[in-house]
Write a protein that holds these residues in place. Structure first.
Motif, PDB file in Angstrom:
ATOM      1  N   GLU A  33      14.298  19.611  -4.514  1.00  0.00           N
ATOM      2  CA  GLU A  33      14.001  19.226  -5.896  1.00  0.00           C
ATOM      3  C   GLU A  33      12.854  18.204  -5.920  1.00  0.00           C
ATOM      4  N   LEU A  34      12.823  17.296  -4.972  1.00  0.00           N
ATOM      5  CA  LEU A  34      11.727  16.318  -4.923  1.00  0.00           C
ATOM      6  C   LEU A  34      10.390  17.028  -4.702  1.00  0.00           C
ATOM      7  N   VAL A  35      10.367  17.983  -3.756  1.00  0.00           N
ATOM      8  CA  VAL A  35       9.141  18.742  -3.486  1.00  0.00           C
ATOM      9  C   VAL A  35       8.707  19.471  -4.756  1.00  0.00           C
ATOM     10  N   HIS A  36       9.689  20.089  -5.411  1.00  0.00           N
ATOM     11  CA  HIS A  36       9.429  20.848  -6.631  1.00  0.00           C
ATOM     12  C   HIS A  36       8.842  19.946  -7.722  1.00  0.00           C
ATOM     13  N   ARG A  37       9.436  18.762  -7.915  1.00  0.00           N
ATOM     14  CA  ARG A  37       8.975  17.853  -8.973  1.00  0.00           C
ATOM     15  C   ARG A  37       7.572  17.325  -8.679  1.00  0.00           C
ATOM     16  N   LEU A  38       7.379  16.889  -7.440  1.00  0.00           N
ATOM     17  CA  LEU A  38       6.081  16.292  -7.096  1.00  0.00           C
ATOM     18  C   LEU A  38       4.965  17.321  -7.193  1.00  0.00           C
ATOM     19  N   THR A  39       5.226  18.535  -6.695  1.00  0.00           N
ATOM     20  CA  THR A  39       4.225  19.599  -6.747  1.00  0.00           C
ATOM     21  C   THR A  39       3.998  20.013  -8.191  1.00  0.00           C
ATOM     22  N   GLY A  40       5.117  20.099  -8.948  1.00  0.00           N
ATOM     23  CA  GLY A  40       5.061  20.558 -10.334  1.00  0.00           C
ATOM     24  C   GLY A  40       4.273  19.627 -11.244  1.00  0.00           C
ATOM     25  N   ARG A  41       4.213  18.334 -10.901  1.00  0.00           N
ATOM     26  CA  ARG A  41       3.457  17.403 -11.731  1.00  0.00           C
ATOM     27  C   ARG A  41       1.988  17.810 -11.790  1.00  0.00           C
ATOM     28  N   GLY A  42       1.507  18.336 -10.653  1.00  0.00           N
ATOM     29  CA  GLY A  42       0.155  18.902 -10.630  1.00  0.00           C
ATOM     30  C   GLY A  42      -0.969  17.899 -10.803  1.00  0.00           C
ATOM     31  N   ARG A  92       1.378  13.382   1.729  1.00  0.00           N
ATOM     32  CA  ARG A  92       1.495  11.974   2.115  1.00  0.00           C
ATOM     33  C   ARG A  92       2.674  11.315   1.391  1.00  0.00           C
ATOM     34  N   ARG A  93       2.841  11.644   0.103  1.00  0.00           N
ATOM     35  CA  ARG A  93       3.959  11.079  -0.658  1.00  0.00           C
ATOM     36  C   ARG A  93       5.301  11.577  -0.123  1.00  0.00           C
ATOM     37  N   LEU A  94       5.335  12.838   0.316  1.00  0.00           N
ATOM     38  CA  LEU A  94       6.591  13.363   0.871  1.00  0.00           C
ATOM     39  C   LEU A  94       6.905  12.708   2.218  1.00  0.00           C
ATOM     40  N   ALA A 130       0.870  -1.176   0.000  1.00  0.00           N
ATOM     41  CA  ALA A 130       0.000   0.000   0.000  1.00  0.00           C
ATOM     42  C   ALA A 130       0.900   1.216   0.000  1.00  0.00           C
ATOM     43  N   PHE A 131       0.641   2.170  -0.903  1.00  0.00           N
ATOM     44  CA  PHE A 131       1.475   3.364  -1.020  1.00  0.00           C
ATOM     45  C   PHE A 131       0.559   4.564  -1.220  1.00  0.00           C
ATOM     46  N   ALA A 132       0.656   5.534  -0.311  1.00  0.00           N
ATOM     47  CA  ALA A 132      -0.095   6.793  -0.415  1.00  0.00           C
ATOM     48  C   ALA A 132      -1.573   6.557  -0.731  1.00  0.00           C
ATOM     49  N   ILE A 139      21.525   8.811  -8.222  1.00  0.00           N
ATOM     50  CA  ILE A 139      20.917  10.114  -7.968  1.00  0.00           C
ATOM     51  C   ILE A 139      20.144  10.517  -9.220  1.00  0.00           C
ATOM     52  N   ASN A 140      18.877  10.802  -9.033  1.00  0.00           N
ATOM     53  CA  ASN A 140      17.971  11.085 -10.155  1.00  0.00           C
ATOM     54  C   ASN A 140      18.151  12.525 -10.647  1.00  0.00           C
ATOM     55  N   THR A 141      19.279  12.734 -11.360  1.00  0.00           N
ATOM     56  CA  THR A 141      19.599  14.058 -11.907  1.00  0.00           C
ATOM     57  C   THR A 141      18.790  14.260 -13.181  1.00  0.00           C
ATOM     58  N   SER A 142      19.430  14.066 -14.346  1.00  0.00           N
ATOM     59  CA  SER A 142      18.636  14.173 -15.583  1.00  0.00           C
ATOM     60  C   SER A 142      18.174  12.778 -15.975  1.00  0.00           C
ATOM     61  N   VAL A 143      17.030  12.717 -16.614  1.00  0.00           N
ATOM     62  CA  VAL A 143      16.458  11.431 -17.014  1.00  0.00           C
ATOM     63  C   VAL A 143      17.468  10.662 -17.873  1.00  0.00           C
ATOM     64  N   ARG A 144      18.111  11.380 -18.803  1.00  0.00           N
ATOM     65  CA  ARG A 144      19.027  10.691 -19.711  1.00  0.00           C
ATOM     66  C   ARG A 144      20.225  10.097 -18.959  1.00  0.00           C
TER      67      ARG A 144
HETATM   68  N1  LIG Z   1      15.132  13.042 -13.564  1.00  0.00           N
HETATM   69  C1  LIG Z   1      14.019  13.773 -13.487  1.00  0.00           C
HETATM   70  N2  LIG Z   1      14.012  15.011 -13.991  1.00  0.00           N
HETATM   71  C2  LIG Z   1      12.895  15.756 -13.926  1.00  0.00           C
HETATM   72  N3  LIG Z   1      11.738  15.362 -13.383  1.00  0.00           N
HETATM   73  C3  LIG Z   1      11.694  14.123 -12.867  1.00  0.00           C
HETATM   74  C4  LIG Z   1      12.829  13.261 -12.880  1.00  0.00           C
HETATM   75  N4  LIG Z   1      12.481  12.093 -12.291  1.00  0.00           N
HETATM   76  C5  LIG Z   1      11.197  12.210 -11.916  1.00  0.00           C
HETATM   77  N5  LIG Z   1      10.711  13.431 -12.259  1.00  0.00           N
HETATM   78  C6  LIG Z   1       9.360  13.944 -12.043  1.00  0.00           C
HETATM   79  O1  LIG Z   1       9.190  14.109 -10.661  1.00  0.00           O
HETATM   80  C7  LIG Z   1       7.838  13.876 -10.290  1.00  0.00           C
HETATM   81  C8  LIG Z   1       7.819  12.934  -9.107  1.00  0.00           C
HETATM   82  O2  LIG Z   1       8.113  11.631  -9.542  1.00  0.00           O
HETATM   83  P1  LIG Z   1       8.705  10.523  -8.588  1.00  0.00           P
HETATM   84  O3  LIG Z   1       9.991  11.002  -8.009  1.00  0.00           O
HETATM   85  O4  LIG Z   1       8.676   9.285  -9.373  1.00  0.00           O
HETATM   86  O5  LIG Z   1       7.623  10.502  -7.391  1.00  0.00           O
HETATM   87  P2  LIG Z   1       7.271   9.314  -6.382  1.00  0.00           P
HETATM   88  O6  LIG Z   1       8.534   8.997  -5.660  1.00  0.00           O
HETATM   89  O7  LIG Z   1       6.178   9.827  -5.541  1.00  0.00           O
HETATM   90  O8  LIG Z   1       6.840   8.160  -7.215  1.00  0.00           O
HETATM   91  C9  LIG Z   1       7.147  13.371 -11.547  1.00  0.00           C
HETATM   92  O9  LIG Z   1       6.441  14.440 -12.135  1.00  0.00           O
HETATM   93  C10 LIG Z   1       8.288  12.958 -12.436  1.00  0.00           C
HETATM   94  O10 LIG Z   1       7.970  13.072 -13.801  1.00  0.00           O
END
Ligand SMILES: Nc1ncnc2c1ncn2[C@@H]1O[C@H](COP(=O)(O)OP(=O)(O)O)[C@@H](O)[C@H]1O
Ligand SMILES: Nc1nc2c(ncn2[C@@H]2O[C@H](COP(=O)(O)OP(=O)(O)O)[C@@H](O)[C@H]2O)c(=O)[nH]1
Length: 166
Positions: free
Chosen positions: A108-117, A126-128, A54-56, A146-151
């Motif tokens: 950055e995690l807060v920014h990404r999660l909030t930014g997904r909207g 709850r996810r944080l 169970a997650f969030a 470390i989840n820097t750039s996707v590539r």
């Molecule tokens: N390397 C990255 N660069 C930019 N945005 C990212 C990257 N990895 C994840 N994200 C974005 O960050 C948001 C949170 O995703 P994620 O970290 O997977 O959350 P959770 O841990 O809750 O599953 C999503 O919108 C995702 O697309």
């Protein structure tokens, strides 16, 4: 995961079942198999899931049979799962290799999660909270990325997968 699937189809990415609602743009059978609570209960009862958690506020699980079939035929299998699921896989598959994917920073995690909207503020909170717990478990894993750039992170993950195959 989308990036890896696109460029490295030789790695088989398990498709989980989940009781959460699809987000806009998600497709049944691609990101997840979206399922009802009753169907999830049935899969748990029948032993159809390799692990589940169970997650969030929702449940997520890995269908057992496709994973076992791929492993039998020698295909690399990748699971993208939470900490509770990883602990179950560690028990049931001690040879598995566990990678901890960590954000570059808390901000950055807060920014990404909030930014997904796609989640209400309460769900983001709850996810944080869950992220804080998961971040404390890094040492249980065999490697950290470390989840820097996707590539970049995709290339690093692929290198780890390839290193496991020799
Ligand atoms: N390397 C990255 N660069 C930019 N945005 C990212 C990257 N990895 C994840 N994200 C974005 O960050 C948001 C949170 O995703 P994620 O970290 O997977 O959350 P959770 O841990 O809750 O599953 C999503 O919108 C995702 O697309
Ligand atoms: N245990 C387990 N966790 C899963 C599974 N599938 C996804 N998860 C985890 O569930 C959490 C939430 O996933 P999701 O709702 O897709 O959110 P997102 O990762 O922010 O896009 C993430 O930590 C996933 O790794 C699964 O089959 N089993």
């Amino acid at each position: 995961m989308r990036e890896l699937r696109r460029w490295h189809p030789e790695v088989w990415l398990s498709v989980s079942v989940t009781t959460r609602m699809p987000r806009p743009g998600e497709t049944e059978g691609v990101e997840y198999f979206f399922t009802s609570d009753a169907e999830f209960d049935r899969m748990v009862a029948d032993g159809d899931l390799l692990e589940w958690a169970a997650f969030a506020g929702n449940r997520y699980g890995t269908p057992r049979r496709p994973v076992e079939e791929r492993l039998r035929s020698g295909t690399p299998v990748l699971l993208e799962i939470d900490l509770q699921g990883a602990r179950q896989v560690r028990e049931s598959m001690p040879d598995s290799f566990h990678v901890f994917l960590t954000p570059p920073s808390w901000e950055e995690l807060v920014h990404r999660l909030t930014g997904r909207g796609t989640e209400e503020p309460e769900v983001v909170r709850r996810r944080l909270d869950t992220a804080r717990v998961e971040l404390a478990a890094e040492k249980e894993f065999d490697a950290t990325l470390i989840n820097t750039s996707v590539r970049d992170v995709c290339a690093e993950l692929l290198a780890l997968i390839q290193a496991q195959q020799v």
